[in-house]
Design a protein around this motif. Structure first.
Motif, mmCIF file in Angstrom:
data_model
loop_
_atom_site.group_PDB
_atom_site.id
_atom_site.type_symbol
_atom_site.label_atom_id
_atom_site.label_comp_id
_atom_site.label_asym_id
_atom_site.label_seq_id
_atom_site.Cartn_x
_atom_site.Cartn_y
_atom_site.Cartn_z
ATOM 1 N N LEU A 240 45.565 51.341 28.861
ATOM 2 C CA LEU A 240 45.233 51.493 30.282
ATOM 3 C C LEU A 240 43.738 51.715 30.469
ATOM 4 N N VAL A 241 43.129 52.506 29.570
ATOM 5 C CA VAL A 241 41.686 52.733 29.654
ATOM 6 C C VAL A 241 40.939 51.406 29.526
ATOM 7 N N ALA A 242 41.376 50.556 28.584
ATOM 8 C CA ALA A 242 40.717 49.260 28.401
ATOM 9 C C ALA A 242 40.882 48.373 29.629
ATOM 10 N N LEU A 243 42.073 48.396 30.248
ATOM 11 C CA LEU A 243 42.309 47.574 31.436
ATOM 12 C C LEU A 243 41.448 48.034 32.607
ATOM 13 N N TYR A 244 41.358 49.349 32.798
ATOM 14 C CA TYR A 244 40.500 49.865 33.862
ATOM 15 C C TYR A 244 39.032 49.592 33.545
ATOM 16 N N GLY A 245 38.684 49.633 32.270
ATOM 17 C CA GLY A 245 37.311 49.343 31.874
ATOM 18 C C GLY A 245 36.918 47.911 32.184
ATOM 19 N N ALA A 246 37.889 46.991 32.086
ATOM 20 C CA ALA A 246 37.598 45.596 32.405
ATOM 21 C C ALA A 246 37.187 45.455 33.861
ATOM 22 N N ASP A 247 37.876 46.175 34.756
ATOM 23 C CA ASP A 247 37.510 46.128 36.182
ATOM 24 C C ASP A 247 36.184 46.843 36.451
ATOM 25 N N LEU A 248 35.927 47.903 35.673
ATOM 26 C CA LEU A 248 34.712 48.689 35.901
ATOM 27 C C LEU A 248 33.459 47.948 35.428
ATOM 28 N N PHE A 250 33.301 44.645 34.379
ATOM 29 C CA PHE A 250 33.243 43.232 34.740
ATOM 30 C C PHE A 250 33.991 43.013 36.054
ATOM 31 N N PRO A 251 33.448 43.516 37.162
ATOM 32 C CA PRO A 251 34.146 43.392 38.441
ATOM 33 C C PRO A 251 34.275 41.934 38.878
ATOM 34 N N PRO A 260 37.773 36.502 46.857
ATOM 35 C CA PRO A 260 37.421 36.229 45.461
ATOM 36 C C PRO A 260 36.955 34.794 45.269
ATOM 37 N N VAL A 261 35.919 34.625 44.466
ATOM 38 C CA VAL A 261 35.399 33.297 44.153
ATOM 39 C C VAL A 261 36.380 32.583 43.239
ATOM 40 N N MET A 262 36.787 31.387 43.663
ATOM 41 C CA MET A 262 37.785 30.625 42.919
ATOM 42 C C MET A 262 37.117 29.591 42.023
ATOM 43 N N GLY A 263 37.733 29.353 40.863
ATOM 44 C CA GLY A 263 37.271 28.314 39.968
ATOM 45 C C GLY A 263 37.910 26.980 40.306
ATOM 46 N N PRO A 264 37.609 25.918 39.553
ATOM 47 C CA PRO A 264 38.185 24.585 39.808
ATOM 48 C C PRO A 264 39.707 24.559 39.709
ATOM 49 N N VAL A 270 36.751 34.892 36.521
ATOM 50 C CA VAL A 270 36.747 36.157 35.795
ATOM 51 C C VAL A 270 35.779 36.041 34.627
ATOM 52 N N SER A 271 35.013 37.080 34.390
ATOM 53 C CA SER A 271 34.063 37.088 33.283
ATOM 54 C C SER A 271 34.792 37.021 31.952
ATOM 55 N N PRO A 272 34.256 36.275 30.968
ATOM 56 C CA PRO A 272 34.867 36.265 29.628
ATOM 57 C C PRO A 272 34.993 37.670 29.047
ATOM 58 N N GLY A 273 34.026 38.541 29.355
ATOM 59 C CA GLY A 273 34.114 39.918 28.871
ATOM 60 C C GLY A 273 35.325 40.632 29.431
ATOM 61 N N SER A 274 35.641 40.369 30.686
ATOM 62 C CA SER A 274 36.819 40.962 31.298
ATOM 63 C C SER A 274 38.081 40.458 30.611
ATOM 64 N N ASP A 275 38.145 39.145 30.363
ATOM 65 C CA ASP A 275 39.310 38.574 29.682
ATOM 66 C C ASP A 275 39.517 39.217 28.310
ATOM 67 N N MET A 276 38.435 39.427 27.587
ATOM 68 C CA MET A 276 38.558 39.987 26.248
ATOM 69 C C MET A 276 38.989 41.449 26.294
ATOM 70 N N MET A 277 38.465 42.215 27.254
ATOM 71 C CA MET A 277 38.893 43.606 27.384
ATOM 72 C C MET A 277 40.358 43.696 27.811
ATOM 73 N N VAL A 278 40.777 42.789 28.702
ATOM 74 C CA VAL A 278 42.180 42.761 29.117
ATOM 75 C C VAL A 278 43.074 42.419 27.925
ATOM 76 N N SER A 279 42.631 41.465 27.111
ATOM 77 C CA SER A 279 43.396 41.095 25.918
ATOM 78 C C SER A 279 43.533 42.279 24.970
ATOM 79 N N PHE A 280 42.428 42.981 24.755
ATOM 80 C CA PHE A 280 42.469 44.139 23.862
ATOM 81 C C PHE A 280 43.348 45.245 24.446
#
Length: 426
Positions: A240-248, A250-251, A260-264, A270-280
């Motif tokens: 949970l700490v890692a998930l909240y850290g992803a939002d903190l 990499f907003p 929210p800005v949409m991709g194609p 979403v930032s790659p850093g956020s994806d990696m923190m969410v994965s962890f």
């Protein structure tokens, strides 16, 4: 499994699907019960996604009760049930490997056939009707696990655990790299999570090597279940700490209108850093949940007779998880697909609960007469390239057979179920 570091006499079972040798002399009830609970959680999470509930499509407003039930199930099961299933698959892979070795076969060939059959015969067809399928992904990951088995089964008992730690630490980076190879495709989902899933499998390999799973030592005192529960709770909190850290750290990006800005691909950027923190965080939370639930079940089975009897009623269900899993999708599609977007969330969960009651009764009746579930029998027979004996032979009949007759009929000399030409281990 006959070494001190692996469970002697343990059931050669794997989720989903059960024992690879069609019924060893003794089963570890804990694994069957845990597999049943994991499958209940997976199907409960699939119920409103195989066929979208009315609330999910905005057709009706979600009631307070539905929100509470949905939130509670998500908190208890989301990510954790699948993680538990992956850990148990790792356990089953070890037991299947040992079973093939014990019979003098080639464990690598058996394991490769086992998971090719799982993926091609069951996984791919299921993936065509339900994009949330897990069988194809698990089969692919197990094929990666196969060549690692000699390394993981050698050396100290904690080797698979340290290998899992390394996989979890590198999975976010490996997943990101693999994702760039298959952007936006179905292969993206199937391939990018392989390092993380392989980590869960390795935890199962570690657990299978623990002497505490030996049926001959089932009554010996052990603190492992309690340690798994406490470690699991810590893992969930860190997740949970890692998930909240992803939002903190990499907003999400918003435009001037606060949208929210949409991709194609129509998904928020979403930032790659956020994806990696969410994965962890998902790895920590899922593993924590798996260890907690497995430790809790283990603790109840060992310490509480009433709890053990209640949980024991789920054991037949845990021996037919492939049949239960694929059957649930068929039930949802046939009964609810024509009414997609019309059935409320609570009704869908109610249908899932009713399905499990029926299947628990069916599994108990079926396994009283047959040694394997129907789809488990097909999987097992194709894995071993011969029909596995299916019908249980009454004890009164087996007691009158000669030893060679028992072996040919799929029973060991003590009258217990085995495989053709094999004397099951006592």
């Amino acid at each position: 499994m006959t070494t001190a570091s692996t469970p002697a006499g343990a059931p050669a079972t794997a989720p989903p699907g059960g024992a690879p040798d069609g019924g060893p002399a003794r089963r570890v009830a804990l694994l069957d019960v845990a597999r049943a609970l994991a499958m209940i959680g997976v199907v409960a999470m699939n119920a409103p996604t195989v066929v979208f509930a009315a609330e999910r499509l905005g057709e009706v407003e979600q009631s307070t009760l539905a929100s509470i039930v949905d939130g509670a199930l998500g908190l208890l099961m989301s990510g954790k049930a699948r993680a538990l299933l992956m850990v148990l698959l790792g356990v089953g892979a070890v037991l299947a490997w040992r079973s093939a070795t014990r019979r003098g076969g080639r464990p690598m060939a058996v394991m490769l056939r086992r998971y090719v059959v799982l993926g091609v015969l069951f996984g791919v067809p299921h993936l065509l009707v339900f994009h949330g399928d897990i069988l194809t992904h698990y089969a692919l990951t197990a094929l990666v696990l196969a060549p690692l088995m000699p390394f993981l089964l050698a050396g100290r008992g904690n080797r698979p655990l340290w290998f899992a730690v390394a996989l979890f630490a590198t999975a976010p980076f490996a997943g990101f790299g693999l994702g760039t190879l298959f952007p936006g495709s179905q292969l993206d989902i199937l391939v990018t999570l392989i390092p993380q899933t392989l980590g869960f499998f390795c935890v199962g390999v570690w657990l299978a090597r623990r002497p505490e799973l030996d049926p001959e030592r089932a009554d010996e005192p052990t603190r492992l279940p309690a340690r798994m529960m406490w470690t699991g709770l810590v893992g969930q909190m860190l997740g949970l700490v890692a998930l909240y850290g992803a939002d903190l750290f990499f907003p999400m990006e918003f435009d001037s209108d606060g949208i929210p800005v949409m991709g194609p691909d129509g998904v928020p950027v979403v930032s790659p850093g956020s994806d990696m923190m969410v994965s962890f965080g998902a790895s920590l939370g899922g593993l924590g949940g798996a260890l907690f639930f497995l430790g809790l079940v283990w603790w109840l089975v060992r310490r509480d007779r009433t709890g053990a009897r209640a949980l024991g009623t789920l054991a037949p269900l845990g021996r037919m998880t492939l049949t239960v899993y694929l059957g649930s999708t068929a039930v949802f599609l046939l009964s609810m697909k024509p009414f997609e977007g019309e059935i409320p969330l609570l009704a869908q969960y109610g249908i899932a609960a009713a399905y499990f009651v029926v299947m628990a009764l069916f599994a108990r009746w079926w396994l009283g007469r047959f040694r394997l579930g129907p789809l488990e029998w097909i999987w097992r027979s194709l894995t071993y390239l011969r029909p596995i004996p299916m019908r249980r032979i009454p004890e009164a009949v087996t007691s009158s057979l000669t030893e060679p007759e028992r072996v040919v009929s799929g029973q060991d000399p003590a009258g217990r179920p085995g495989t053709p030409g094999e004397v099951s281990r006592g």
